[in-house]
Scaffold this motif. Structure first.
Motif, PDB file in Angstrom:
ATOM      1  N   UNK A  11     -13.052  14.703  -0.994  1.00 26.18           N
ATOM      2  CA  UNK A  11     -12.476  13.364  -1.082  1.00 26.18           C
ATOM      3  C   UNK A  11     -12.696  12.588   0.209  1.00 26.18           C
ATOM      4  N   UNK A  12     -12.538  13.255   1.354  1.00 24.77           N
ATOM      5  CA  UNK A  12     -12.768  12.602   2.638  1.00 24.77           C
ATOM      6  C   UNK A  12     -14.225  12.178   2.772  1.00 24.77           C
ATOM      7  N   UNK A  13     -15.141  13.061   2.325  1.00 23.89           N
ATOM      8  CA  UNK A  13     -16.561  12.751   2.407  1.00 23.89           C
ATOM      9  C   UNK A  13     -16.916  11.555   1.529  1.00 23.89           C
ATOM     10  N   UNK A  14     -16.337  11.499   0.316  1.00 26.37           N
ATOM     11  CA  UNK A  14     -16.586  10.377  -0.588  1.00 26.37           C
ATOM     12  C   UNK A  14     -16.057   9.074   0.002  1.00 26.37           C
ATOM     13  N   UNK A  15     -14.876   9.137   0.612  1.00 28.40           N
ATOM     14  CA  UNK A  15     -14.288   7.938   1.205  1.00 28.40           C
ATOM     15  C   UNK A  15     -15.140   7.399   2.352  1.00 28.40           C
TER      16      UNK A  15
END
Length: 245
Positions: A11-15
């Motif tokens: 999720x952090x990478x996508x954000x």
């Protein structure tokens, strides 16, 4: 705990890779495909699931995906818009909102071919998150994750080539869960199937084509796609929103 940690990291990478677009009051996502946008009332509805039913494999669904990803198809009046309410006013070519927006393509049968239809340019691929699945349930799980994060203006779930036995494993409750998720996000969710199965879809449209090899060789064939609205609950939703305001 290890699995949960990997999800949080993802999720952090996508954000970071696909940051949130500025919030806007738009209710439609303009695809730039005039034959599609005009048929469905100005673009794909945000905060809702649209089911596109392709009864025949040769109905042109794969070509439609390519044209949506390209964003500025030949003969279209405007490129797809990052945000803004769909209307009849052509987009200003200098408008910074009229750019390629990020798209998540959840490929339910790992069948997407980026080199087809002349190939997608680097600009398109740079804005594409391609999730390659082989099972329908895995595709639903991926859609759940992406809709929760809300990083993508458009999430496409392609289940056209998944066999009926695979699709039957999807609980009907899964579709309602996805609808609740997309309602709270500035996202349009397009689910592509062979037969109607998304009970929570607020808009159902049907591809009524039967293409041949000669059709695929015609570059202008995509503009002649025949789309029929099978069911729409959007007018009721718009009326409720207008009454609330």
């Amino acid at each position: 705990m290890a699995v949960r940690g990997k999800i949080i990291d993802l999720r952090k990478l996508l954000a970071e890779r696909f940051p949130h677009a500025p919030a806007a009051a738009a209710t439609r996502l303009v695809t730039g495909l005039s034959f599609l946008d005009e048929t469905i009332g100005g673009g794909l509805p945000k905060g809702a699931i649209t089911e596109l039913i392709s009864p025949r494999i040769s109905a042109g669904s794969a070509s439609l995906i390519h044209m949506v990803l390209q964003g500025d198809p030949a003969g279209s009046p405007q490129p797809r818009m990052l945000s803004g309410v769909a209307d009849e006013t052509p987009a200003d070519p200098t408008d910074k909102m009229s750019v390629l927006w990020p798209v998540a393509l959840i490929d339910g049968r790992d069948s997407f071919d980026p080199s087809a239809s002349g190939g997608l340019g680097n600009a398109c691929l740079h804005h594409l998150l391609w999730v390659r699945c082989t099972k329908a349930l895995d595709a639903i799980k991926a859609a759940d994750l992406l809709l929760r994060d809300g990083n993508f203006p458009l999430v496409i779930v392609d289940l056209v080539l998944n066999p009926p036995a695979d699709l039957s494993k999807i609980p009907q409750t899964s579709w309602y869960r996805l609808q609740r998720l997309v309602e709270s996000a500035p996202t349009a969710c397009l689910v592509m199937t062979r037969q109607g199965m998304v009970s929570s879809a607020q808009l159902k449209i049907v591809l009524e084509n039967s293409w041949t090899l000669e059709t695929f060789e015609d570059e202008s064939a995509i503009s002649r796609l025949q789309i029929r609205v099978q069911r729409s609950q959007l007018h009721r939703q718009d009326a409720q929103m207008g009454g609330a305001s």
